[in-house]
Design an enzyme around this catalytic site. Structure first.
Site, short mmCIF file in Angstrom:
data_model
loop_
_atom_site.label_atom_id
_atom_site.label_comp_id
_atom_site.label_asym_id
_atom_site.label_seq_id
_atom_site.Cartn_x
_atom_site.Cartn_y
_atom_site.Cartn_z
N SER A 148 -14.07 -4.88 8.40
CA SER A 148 -13.47 -5.16 7.10
C SER A 148 -12.27 -4.26 6.89
O SER A 148 -12.18 -3.17 7.47
CB SER A 148 -14.49 -4.92 5.97
OG SER A 148 -13.87 -4.96 4.70
N TYR A 161 -20.48 0.33 1.57
CA TYR A 161 -19.99 -0.76 2.41
C TYR A 161 -18.87 -0.30 3.34
O TYR A 161 -18.90 -0.56 4.55
CB TYR A 161 -19.49 -1.90 1.52
CG TYR A 161 -18.91 -3.06 2.27
CD1 TYR A 161 -19.72 -3.97 2.92
CD2 TYR A 161 -17.53 -3.27 2.30
CE1 TYR A 161 -19.19 -5.05 3.60
CE2 TYR A 161 -16.98 -4.34 2.98
CZ TYR A 161 -17.81 -5.24 3.62
OH TYR A 161 -17.27 -6.30 4.30
#
Length: 316
Positions: A148, A161
């Site tokens: 990501s 995350y």
């Protein structure tokens, strides 16, 4: 002499335009193909505009053409007959499974959420990779890890995350080097914001919110305030607002990473993902922090104690 110099400049500009046209013809490939070609064409044109001598201009032109040829020749797609792809949620393995958890201030996120993100986003990908590496080595295949942008850019509310995706990005970088002797290609995809099911259902979000409240000490709850804590779930709405529902850039990059003769090491599909990663890599920390705070889309108020008058004096 001035006429010759002017002609040289215009010749260089014409070549730059030609190279730009070549790049535009290649835009059906992943976006980075066009981006790198444009950068190369821009370098050539810019150098020529600096009035380099004809000799060095020709040298630079030849080098540009050679690099473009090498770059684009590697974008040829390999045949897919009798090849299997495993996408988690065998010539190629695509580690795509991931969870977001509840975006919140790092202090508010319970340890169980940190561990859960690491279990799914990092350890899960490592376990799948290790299980299929014998097959990948034999087939000289591909390993594609979906990381990501948050794994390289420190985004507000993404401590759990982002940390798990940063670990996956580093794992991919190490494996890329170690598996090169086996001729296994490793690519990392770092998407920007896309609308997927990673945020979970409303019921799951409510459970995450309850977990936060259950794991906070009374002092922390008092200092942050319940209004601020409960407002964390609004991050989901903010993220959805700026996310794209068109997943085709990600799918094209996955296809390219799997089937291209010379896949890229990194892919950054999504609006602004590449620019953010470059910005955090090359800008001074203070400059990045300033703009990151100004552009913070996840601003959901101020903790209770910080909104009280003279709170600094009370803290001392």
């Amino acid at each position: 002499m001035s006429t010759f110099s002017s002609e040289t400049v215009w010749l260089c500009l014409a070549v730059t335009a030609a190279l730009g046209g070549l790049v535009l013809c290649k835009l059906k490939s992943p976006g980075q193909v066009g981006g790198k070609g444009v950068c190369l064409a821009g370098l050539w044109g810019g150098a020529c505009l600096l009035s380099l001598s004809l000799f060095w201009s020709l040298i630079l032109f030849s080098l540009s053409c050679f690099l473009l040829y090498i770059h684009f020749s590697g974008q040829e797609l390999l045949p897919v007959d009798q090849k299997a792809v495993l996408i988690t949620g065998l010539w190629a393995v695509v580690n795509n499974a991931g969870i977001l958890g509840l975006p919140a201030d790092g202090e508010l996120i319970p340890m169980i959420h940190y561990k859960r993100c690491m279990d799914v986003n990092f350890f899960g990908a490592v376990e799948v990779t290790k299980a299929f590496l014998p097959l990948l080595r034999k087939s000289k295949g591909r390993l594609v890890n979906i990381s990501s942008m948050a794994g390289g850019v420190p985004l507000f509310k993404m401590a759990a995350y982002g940390s798990s995706k940063a670990a996956l990005t580093m794992f991919s970088a190490v494996m890329r080097q170690e598996l090169s002797k086996w001729e296994v290609k490793v690519s990392t995809i770092q998407p920007g914001g896309f609308k997927t099911d990673i945020t979970g259902t409303s019921e799951m979000q409510e459970k995450l919110e309850k977990d936060i409240l259950d794991h906070l000490t009374p002092d922390v709850q008092e200092e942050y305030g319940q209004d601020y804590i409960l407002a964390q779930k609004n991050v989901f709405n903010a993220a959805s607002t700026y996310a794209s529902s068109d997943l085709s850039p990600v799918l094209r990059d996955i296809q390219h990473a799997i089937s291209a003769k010379s896949p890229f090491t990194f892919y950054t599909p999504g609006s602004g993902a590449y620019l953010w990663l470059c910005f955090v890599s090359f800008s001074p920390t203070g400059v990045f922090d300033y703009f990151n705070k100004k552009l913070n889309y996840f601003n959901n108020g101020t903790p209770r104690i910080l909104s009280m008058p003279n709170w600094k004096n009370k803290a001392m």
